[in-house]
Structure formats: C-alpha cells, structure tokens
Design a protein around this motif. Sequence first.
Motif, PDB file in Angstrom:
ATOM      1  N   GLY A  85      12.865  90.741  25.826  1.00 20.63           N
ATOM      2  CA  GLY A  85      12.231  89.441  24.978  1.00 20.63           C
ATOM      3  C   GLY A  85      11.813  90.076  23.800  1.00 20.63           C
ATOM      4  O   GLY A  85      11.879  91.600  23.681  1.00 20.63           O
ATOM      5  N   ILE A  86      10.893  89.343  23.152  1.00 21.88           N
ATOM      6  CA  ILE A  86       9.959  89.954  22.004  1.00 21.88           C
ATOM      7  C   ILE A  86       9.033  90.968  22.593  1.00 21.88           C
ATOM      8  O   ILE A  86       8.208  90.314  23.839  1.00 21.88           O
ATOM      9  N   PRO A  87       8.711  91.970  22.189  1.00 21.58           N
ATOM     10  CA  PRO A  87       7.737  93.036  22.846  1.00 21.58           C
ATOM     11  C   PRO A  87       6.411  92.504  22.370  1.00 21.58           C
ATOM     12  O   PRO A  87       5.691  93.006  21.370  1.00 21.58           O
ATOM     13  N   PHE A  88       5.550  91.542  23.390  1.00 22.03           N
ATOM     14  CA  PHE A  88       4.235  91.190  23.381  1.00 22.03           C
ATOM     15  C   PHE A  88       3.165  92.207  23.890  1.00 22.03           C
ATOM     16  O   PHE A  88       3.657  92.820  24.940  1.00 22.03           O
ATOM     17  N   PHE A  89       1.986  92.300  23.242  1.00 19.75           N
ATOM     18  CA  PHE A  89       0.912  93.025  23.947  1.00 19.75           C
ATOM     19  C   PHE A  89      -0.039  91.834  24.552  1.00 19.75           C
ATOM     20  O   PHE A  89       0.095  90.678  23.943  1.00 19.75           O
ATOM     21  N   PHE A  90      -0.650  92.059  25.500  1.00 20.87           N
ATOM     22  CA  PHE A  90      -1.566  91.109  26.085  1.00 20.87           C
ATOM     23  C   PHE A  90      -2.801  91.952  26.440  1.00 20.87           C
ATOM     24  O   PHE A  90      -2.924  92.921  26.890  1.00 20.87           O
ATOM     25  N   LEU A  91      -4.161  91.154  26.046  1.00 25.61           N
ATOM     26  CA  LEU A  91      -5.362  91.567  26.272  1.00 25.61           C
ATOM     27  C   LEU A  91      -6.243  90.667  26.835  1.00 25.61           C
ATOM     28  O   LEU A  91      -6.144  89.549  26.401  1.00 25.61           O
ATOM     29  N   ARG A  92      -7.112  90.970  28.017  1.00 21.54           N
ATOM     30  CA  ARG A  92      -8.238  89.959  28.212  1.00 21.54           C
ATOM     31  C   ARG A  92      -9.473  90.848  27.995  1.00 21.54           C
ATOM     32  O   ARG A  92      -9.767  92.014  28.344  1.00 21.54           O
ATOM     33  N   THR A  93     -10.512  90.067  27.465  1.00 22.48           N
ATOM     34  CA  THR A  93     -11.842  90.473  27.049  1.00 22.48           C
ATOM     35  C   THR A  93     -12.931  89.529  27.658  1.00 22.48           C
ATOM     36  O   THR A  93     -12.461  88.454  27.734  1.00 22.48           O
ATOM     37  N   ASP A  94     -14.066  90.074  27.525  1.00 23.24           N
ATOM     38  CA  ASP A  94     -15.155  89.111  27.779  1.00 23.24           C
ATOM     39  C   ASP A  94     -16.088  88.870  26.438  1.00 23.24           C
ATOM     40  O   ASP A  94     -15.946  89.472  25.420  1.00 23.24           O
ATOM     41  N   ARG A  95     -17.108  88.293  26.601  1.00 16.87           N
ATOM     42  CA  ARG A  95     -17.940  88.164  25.349  1.00 16.87           C
ATOM     43  C   ARG A  95     -18.463  89.596  24.849  1.00 16.87           C
ATOM     44  O   ARG A  95     -18.908  89.531  23.702  1.00 16.87           O
ATOM     45  N   ALA A  96     -18.811  90.646  25.825  1.00 20.21           N
ATOM     46  CA  ALA A  96     -19.274  91.750  25.359  1.00 20.21           C
ATOM     47  C   ALA A  96     -17.915  92.838  24.904  1.00 20.21           C
ATOM     48  O   ALA A  96     -18.379  93.813  24.475  1.00 20.21           O
ATOM     49  N   SER A  97     -16.981  92.138  24.564  1.00 19.43           N
ATOM     50  CA  SER A  97     -15.785  92.955  24.260  1.00 19.43           C
ATOM     51  C   SER A  97     -15.317  93.994  24.997  1.00 19.43           C
ATOM     52  O   SER A  97     -14.536  94.768  24.475  1.00 19.43           O
ATOM     53  N   THR A  98     -15.752  93.860  26.307  1.00 23.44           N
ATOM     54  CA  THR A  98     -15.141  94.822  27.108  1.00 23.44           C
ATOM     55  C   THR A  98     -13.701  94.274  27.720  1.00 23.44           C
ATOM     56  O   THR A  98     -13.330  93.286  28.084  1.00 23.44           O
ATOM     57  N   ILE A  99     -12.747  95.103  27.462  1.00 24.44           N
ATOM     58  CA  ILE A  99     -11.187  94.911  27.898  1.00 24.44           C
ATOM     59  C   ILE A  99     -11.027  95.198  29.301  1.00 24.44           C
ATOM     60  O   ILE A  99     -11.319  96.302  29.962  1.00 24.44           O
ATOM     61  N   SER A 100     -10.691  94.072  29.927  1.00 21.85           N
ATOM     62  CA  SER A 100     -10.766  94.193  31.482  1.00 21.85           C
ATOM     63  C   SER A 100      -9.038  94.280  31.962  1.00 21.85           C
ATOM     64  O   SER A 100      -8.743  94.580  32.948  1.00 21.85           O
ATOM     65  N   LYS A 101      -8.025  93.752  30.923  1.00 21.16           N
ATOM     66  CA  LYS A 101      -6.881  93.887  30.926  1.00 21.16           C
ATOM     67  C   LYS A 101      -6.073  94.380  29.888  1.00 21.16           C
ATOM     68  O   LYS A 101      -6.461  93.643  28.626  1.00 21.16           O
ATOM     69  N   SER A 102      -5.118  94.992  29.824  1.00 26.95           N
ATOM     70  CA  SER A 102      -4.331  95.654  28.574  1.00 26.95           C
ATOM     71  C   SER A 102      -2.840  95.845  29.206  1.00 26.95           C
ATOM     72  O   SER A 102      -2.792  96.907  29.874  1.00 26.95           O
ATOM     73  N   PHE A 103      -1.773  95.128  28.412  1.00 26.24           N
ATOM     74  CA  PHE A 103      -0.395  95.300  28.774  1.00 26.24           C
ATOM     75  C   PHE A 103       0.225  95.126  27.655  1.00 26.24           C
ATOM     76  O   PHE A 103       0.179  94.510  26.872  1.00 26.24           O
ATOM     77  N   ALA A 104       1.491  96.120  27.614  1.00 25.31           N
ATOM     78  CA  ALA A 104       2.407  96.150  26.634  1.00 25.31           C
ATOM     79  C   ALA A 104       3.284  96.913  26.952  1.00 25.31           C
ATOM     80  O   ALA A 104       3.509  97.765  28.120  1.00 25.31           O
ATOM     81  N   PRO A 105       4.821  96.511  26.417  1.00 27.29           N
ATOM     82  CA  PRO A 105       5.949  97.168  26.838  1.00 27.29           C
ATOM     83  C   PRO A 105       5.966  98.697  26.121  1.00 27.29           C
ATOM     84  O   PRO A 105       6.837  99.047  25.339  1.00 27.29           O
ATOM     85  N   GLY A 106       4.959  99.312  26.453  1.00 24.36           N
ATOM     86  CA  GLY A 106       4.883 100.639  25.709  1.00 24.36           C
ATOM     87  C   GLY A 106       3.185 100.840  25.449  1.00 24.36           C
ATOM     88  O   GLY A 106       2.391 100.149  25.766  1.00 24.36           O
ATOM     89  N   PRO A 107       2.973 101.905  24.578  1.00 20.36           N
ATOM     90  CA  PRO A 107       1.679 101.986  24.107  1.00 20.36           C
ATOM     91  C   PRO A 107       1.203 100.769  23.331  1.00 20.36           C
ATOM     92  O   PRO A 107       1.976 100.133  22.669  1.00 20.36           O
ATOM     93  N   SER A 108      -0.081 100.294  23.505  1.00 29.55           N
ATOM     94  CA  SER A 108      -0.586  99.119  23.039  1.00 29.55           C
ATOM     95  C   SER A 108      -0.350  99.489  21.296  1.00 29.55           C
ATOM     96  O   SER A 108      -0.872 100.332  21.028  1.00 29.55           O
ATOM     97  N   PRO A 109       0.009  98.433  20.714  1.00 27.03           N
ATOM     98  CA  PRO A 109       0.226  98.455  19.189  1.00 27.03           C
ATOM     99  C   PRO A 109      -1.091  98.410  18.462  1.00 27.03           C
ATOM    100  O   PRO A 109      -1.068  98.923  17.481  1.00 27.03           O
ATOM    101  N   ILE A 110      -2.046  97.765  19.088  1.00 26.67           N
ATOM    102  CA  ILE A 110      -3.427  97.623  18.692  1.00 26.67           C
ATOM    103  C   ILE A 110      -4.314  98.620  19.327  1.00 26.67           C
ATOM    104  O   ILE A 110      -4.715  98.239  20.488  1.00 26.67           O
ATOM    105  N   PRO A 111      -4.591  99.762  18.847  1.00 25.70           N
ATOM    106  CA  PRO A 111      -5.628 100.553  19.478  1.00 25.70           C
ATOM    107  C   PRO A 111      -7.207 100.005  19.645  1.00 25.70           C
ATOM    108  O   PRO A 111      -7.430  99.499  18.679  1.00 25.70           O
TER     109      PRO A 111
END
Length: 472
Positions: free
Chosen positions: A322-348
């Motif tokens: 499929g289209i290679p999507f990245f996925f992030l989940r964050t809170d109000r403090a910008s803490t990333i609690s989930k980060s997934f991608a089909p390879g290294p995350s394209p957005i560091p």
Amino acid sequence: MTSSPTLLPDNILPATGGRKLFAGARIRRIRAARGLTQTRMASDLGVSVSYLNLIERDQRPLSASFLLKLAGSYDLDLKSLTGNDGADLADELVRVFTDPRLTGIDVPRTELRELAARSPGIAQALIRLHASTPSAATAPRTGPLESVVAMIEAAGNHFPALDAASEALADELRMSGPDLNAAVVERLRARHAITVRAMPVDVLPDALRRLDLHARQLQLSESLDAASRGFAAAIQLVLIELKTVIAETIAGAGITDPLAARAATIALAKYAAGAVLMPYARFLAACEATGYDVELLQARFGRGLEQVAHRLSTLARPGARGIPFFFLRTDRASTISKSFAPGPSPIPIIGGCALWSLHAAFDRPGEVRRQLVELEDGHRFLTLSRTVKGTAAPWGAPRAEFAIGIGCDVRHAAALAWSAGLELNGPATPIGPGCTACHRAACRQRSLPPAAAHLAFDERQRGLTPFRFTED
C-alpha cells in the motif's frame, strides 16, 4: 501495488545522472540486515564472491544489471539503492551533534557533510556509538521496550508470517458471519470455553482487560467503546491461536530476555489483532477503492481511528504494497508515545514542531486537519491530524487525550481522497524535528537555537528570533 522494475541497458544507471555509483557501505548494510554471508549474497545475485567483495569495498561501481538483480532478489526500491547515502549519513551526524552533551562543540554542517562523504565508516561508527551510549536525559536503549522498538524497526513494521496467519484466521471467522467482533467473541466461547463479559468500572478499576482463567472469563472494562472491546477480544484470541507464530517471530528477532519477550508478545498480539479485524487483502482493497479515506475505513471495518492509522503503516507485503504511511501519536506535551512506519520514520522527531498541525490538534478536538508540510531538506509530505480520546472515565476523573498524525510522501498524495482540491506543488508549511535540530534561521516560531550552530549576538539589533547563528 508495486510494479516490477523497468529493464535498463547495463551501462545506464537509474537516477544517477550518468555518474558512476559506488555504494559499498549500503550493500553491506543490506547484507548484514538479512544475516547473509558474502558467499550467499553472491549466489543469490549470480555474481562471484570476489566481484561482490570489490563492490562492497567501493572498488567497483554498481551496474544497472546488478542493481536490478539486487532489487528483485530482496524486494528493494531502486531509489533506496541509488539515493545519496552521504547525505543520509550527514543528516544522521547532524542529529548526533544536537545532543545536549555536545553543547559548546561547534561543528559546521559542511564538515559533517565532508566526513560523511569521505569517511562513511567513521561516520557510521560515531552514529552507532551515539545510539548505544546512554544520555543523561533519556533511558538507555537496552530495556524491554527498546527491544520491541528495534524488532519493529528491523521488520519495517510488517511481519509477513503473522499477517498471513491473521488473515487465515479472519477468513475462518467470517464463516460465522460478517461481524468480526461477534465472531471473535463466539470463537472464544465455542473453541476455548472463554466468555467475554463487560465489567463495571468499580469492579475493574485498574484494568481494561483481564483474563480470569478460574472463571473462564475475559473481563473487559465498560469504559472501552465498542471498537476497543472488539480489539481487546481479538488480542486474547490471537494470544491463544497464534501463540506459536508470535513466539517464532520473537525468536527470529533475536529477543531472549524474558521480560523483553513478554513485551514483544503484547506488541505482536496487538499487531495480529489489527490484522485479524482488518485482513490485509480486504483492507488494502478498501484503501485503494476509497482513496485511503480514513473515516470510510473506520466505518467499513468498525474500528477506531488509531487502529486504522496503525494498520495503514503496516501495508508492506511484497507484491501487494500500500502507500507507505507513517503514524505518530503524541500528547499535549509533544511526547511521542507511538511511532510506526514501513522503515525509518521519514519525519525525524527530536522535539515537537509547533508549526505542524499534529501539535495544534488539541485546539479543536475531533476535527481532522490536513496539511502539506516540507522538511528542511525539501522533502514534502501530506499529513492528517486529529485528536483521539482515551477510555471513558468517572465524572471528575482526568481523561487521557492524544493526537494522531498520519502522512505520506507527497509523490503518493494524488492517490488519496483527502488530497482533493490541494495544490500538491504549491506552498507548504515548513516544519522541523525540533528547534535544537532545525536550522531554519528565519522561523518566527523558533524557541531555541540549533545545538551545533555558531551563535552571534548584537545588542544593536533584534532579528525575527532572539538567535542569530551560522552553520559554517
């Protein structure tokens, strides 16, 4: 779907502008990632061991025929083989030198680029040492969670054997009826003598899911919504029926620590539950039919946004990508609690960027935000952001709230329903990985200077930001 590579004359290298392409370090990394000896890789590619050795030592350039054999044998993208490896290394080195422990050591970016280009081995050694060295601000990457992250990253967030087993299980469940949630509950009852029961919050105050083997009950908190209850039941089912495949996947990842293995079991059970409730072939077909319309996908499969977003980041089956999507989940403090991608995350991400709508999603809860963004290196992405709420809570109790962000490279965006009416080549919002790693001098949102920059101060004037700096 990926198409087979175009056949090219042997003396023409793709995407190289006619220059000779040397990529020994990249070939070694590909070989090491697959646990191959030079002899085995040479056999796979139909070349001699001595020829492969010369390529890995950058004493022979890569021919077009060699590239095509490599891409076909290991299901690689030609762009990943012909890209600018030195630029990638230089970007990694820049991130290394944003470490707060190196504050005061000013290394111009030009020097880092030169090091990456002339001494890639030394650059890789520095990057590896930095990754393995504990920071005072972060926990060492040796615990169970870090082992799980390493397993997922090494697999590109796609586990073929587990995905296939989950799809086969979904096919069996569909024989019970179109409602997979109900089919999961019935299978637990009929095959495993486990009933599913919703429990009041005051009876199950500290848990969302609990298996009571004595009572043969899977107890789910009433605070879970319908999609989350179905997902929790599916987790329990795959823990029983796909136990062997999960264990083999963990063993294949080289995880031996008991605590890390249990953490990996939970992570893979969640992956498999999503794959059962959103079977690969059906989900990919629905994605392509709807233009990856996330709200329609939620409705069609009866899932929550977070479940759909995570599933979108796993669509990397060879021959049916499929289209290679990245996925992030964050809170109000910008803490990333989930980060997934089909390879290294394209957005560091080192810190949050206030210009990205992901971090502003909390201003308008529940509203889907579309944004075209551009990184400092010119890469552009189309992203969607929206808040998601945690489980229901008693009146007066705090309720968790997160923001979900998904996105893909702009070259895939035309296939998305949510790109309609957007000029993909038009203006984009400039974002970065966080102020200490971003070198945009004119960013009005800047809160801190880049960690490795040369600072200058002038009491006679004030620029767009309080920080004047140079990189060279």
